[in-house]
Each structure stands twice: as C-alpha cells, then as structure tokens.
Design a protein around this motif. Sequence first.
Motif, PDB file in Angstrom:
ATOM      1  N   VAL B  44       0.861  -1.180   0.000  1.00 34.71           N
ATOM      2  CA  VAL B  44       0.000   0.000   0.000  1.00 34.71           C
ATOM      3  C   VAL B  44       0.896   1.229   0.000  1.00 34.71           C
ATOM      4  CG1 VAL B  44      -1.773   1.292   1.251  1.00 34.71           C
ATOM      5  CG2 VAL B  44      -1.783  -1.210   1.324  1.00 34.71           C
ATOM      6  N   SER B  45       0.552   2.223  -0.791  1.00 36.49           N
ATOM      7  CA  SER B  45       1.208   3.520  -0.635  1.00 36.49           C
ATOM      8  C   SER B  45       0.123   4.593  -0.693  1.00 36.49           C
ATOM      9  CB  SER B  45       2.283   3.736  -1.697  1.00 36.49           C
ATOM     10  OG  SER B  45       1.733   3.644  -2.976  1.00 36.49           O
ATOM     11  N   THR B  46       0.414   5.718  -0.089  1.00 29.58           N
ATOM     12  CA  THR B  46      -0.586   6.781  -0.034  1.00 29.58           C
ATOM     13  C   THR B  46      -0.028   8.045  -0.687  1.00 29.58           C
ATOM     14  OG1 THR B  46       0.125   7.720   2.071  1.00 29.58           O
ATOM     15  CG2 THR B  46      -1.402   5.877   2.176  1.00 29.58           C
ATOM     16  N   ALA B  47      -0.940   8.903  -1.073  1.00 33.09           N
ATOM     17  CA  ALA B  47      -0.551  10.200  -1.621  1.00 33.09           C
ATOM     18  C   ALA B  47      -1.638  11.200  -1.297  1.00 33.09           C
ATOM     19  CB  ALA B  47      -0.341  10.119  -3.134  1.00 33.09           C
ATOM     20  N   HIS B  48      -1.264  12.441  -1.326  1.00 30.10           N
ATOM     21  CA  HIS B  48      -2.228  13.496  -1.066  1.00 30.10           C
ATOM     22  C   HIS B  48      -2.348  14.337  -2.336  1.00 30.10           C
ATOM     23  CE1 HIS B  48      -4.518  15.009   2.304  1.00 30.10           C
ATOM     24  NE2 HIS B  48      -4.518  16.157   1.646  1.00 30.10           N
ATOM     25  N   ILE B  49      -3.598  14.618  -2.715  1.00 29.08           N
ATOM     26  CA  ILE B  49      -3.841  15.398  -3.930  1.00 29.08           C
ATOM     27  C   ILE B  49      -4.374  16.775  -3.549  1.00 29.08           C
ATOM     28  CG2 ILE B  49      -5.208  15.569  -6.063  1.00 29.08           C
ATOM     29  CD1 ILE B  49      -3.397  13.255  -6.290  1.00 29.08           C
ATOM     30  N   TYR B  50      -3.800  17.804  -4.165  1.00 26.61           N
ATOM     31  CA  TYR B  50      -4.376  19.145  -4.082  1.00 26.61           C
ATOM     32  C   TYR B  50      -4.761  19.555  -5.495  1.00 26.61           C
ATOM     33  CZ  TYR B  50      -2.004  19.223   0.438  1.00 26.61           C
ATOM     34  OH  TYR B  50      -1.572  18.919   1.702  1.00 26.61           O
ATOM     35  N   ASP B  51      -6.031  19.780  -5.718  1.00 26.18           N
ATOM     36  CA  ASP B  51      -6.472  20.296  -7.012  1.00 26.18           C
ATOM     37  C   ASP B  51      -6.578  21.809  -6.891  1.00 26.18           C
ATOM     38  OD1 ASP B  51      -6.646  17.997  -8.585  1.00 26.18           O
ATOM     39  OD2 ASP B  51      -8.581  17.464  -7.722  1.00 26.18           O
ATOM     40  N   LEU B  52      -5.744  22.511  -7.637  1.00 25.78           N
ATOM     41  CA  LEU B  52      -5.708  23.977  -7.583  1.00 25.78           C
ATOM     42  C   LEU B  52      -6.360  24.518  -8.846  1.00 25.78           C
ATOM     43  CD1 LEU B  52      -1.967  24.450  -6.482  1.00 25.78           C
ATOM     44  CD2 LEU B  52      -3.963  24.075  -5.027  1.00 25.78           C
TER      45      LEU B  52
END
Lengths: 89, 89
Positions: B44-52
């Motif tokens: 498992v790996s995680t990521a954080h998304i910021y939609d600008l």
Amino acid sequence: MPEPAADRRTVEVRVELKPGIVDAEAETVQKALGLLGVPSVRHVSTAHIYDLEFERVSAEEARRLAQEAVDRLLANPVIHRVTIVVPPA
Amino acid sequence: MPEPAADRRTVEVRVELKPGIVDAEAETVQKALGLLGVPSVRHVSTAHIYDLEFERVSAEEARRLAQEAVDRLLANPVIHRVTIVVPPA
C-alpha cells in the motif's frame, strides 16, 4: 497474441469529500496561499490516494478487492466520494 | 485554429513520500486490511492530492503558480516527492 500474465496490479483508490461537505484543509490551503502571495488560486480541493498493489489477480478481482477495502476501511460513505481506477490488463 | 480561451484550469498536485521514507499510514492500512480479511493486498502507498483551480492563466503560468504553492506550502522537499499535472490547454 495471448494476454500477458498480469503478475502485479496497482489499483488507485481516490477518496475525496462529497460536494457540500466542508473541506477544511482545502480552505486553509487556499487562505494560506493568499497570504503567501499566490492569490490567483480560485479554488482548492483535496483528495487522498491509496495505491493498493495486488499480485496474481485479474482486473475484475482487483476491483472487487479494492471495493471491499473501501467499504471496510478506507472511506465513510456518508461523507466520501470514491473513485477506483484499475489499470487495464 | 486559435487556441480556445482557457478560462479555468485545474492543476493536480500529487504529494507523496519519497522512497525510503516510512509511510506509516500505508503500513497501518495494509495491516488493518489483513486483519479485516483482505489479505491479498501486497503493498500500500498513499498520496495526497491538491487540485488547484486557476482562472485566466496559461498552462505555463498555472504550472509556475502550482510549483510556487508547492515550494511555499504544500510539500517538504526533504521527505516529499511531488508531481504536478497541468491539463492541456
């Protein structure tokens, strides 16, 4: 040509807040960007990605397992909208 | 044919931990999935998304602004790997 044996398959699970649920982190980011001198950002939204890697499962099975992970652990159906992306075999 | 005026443009910023940095959330998710009966998840790996979302900026300008947001607020270069995806005009 036979389909190559898909040994490993990484399914992307994207969890974001449903429309109407306040995204406090996004609001904070937007405010901070304004204060830091990047004011042209009109809207911010956030999402969380879980990449789940499976071994020796079909695309259908990978999607089913990812959905089970979502239902049992990764998301709250009251507030979250979930997108599951299974790479083509 | 002239390029259509791109009124709004949403840039996706993906922030994840660099290889070698322990992803504690991912490890917890993987362990929990095993306990919950979804043991076939191998990694498992995680990521954080910021939609600008930007308004009335070119693709190049949107990328520059997103990079500025990353440098000043969204990521820590010591531990984070960042991917910026600008939609084509």
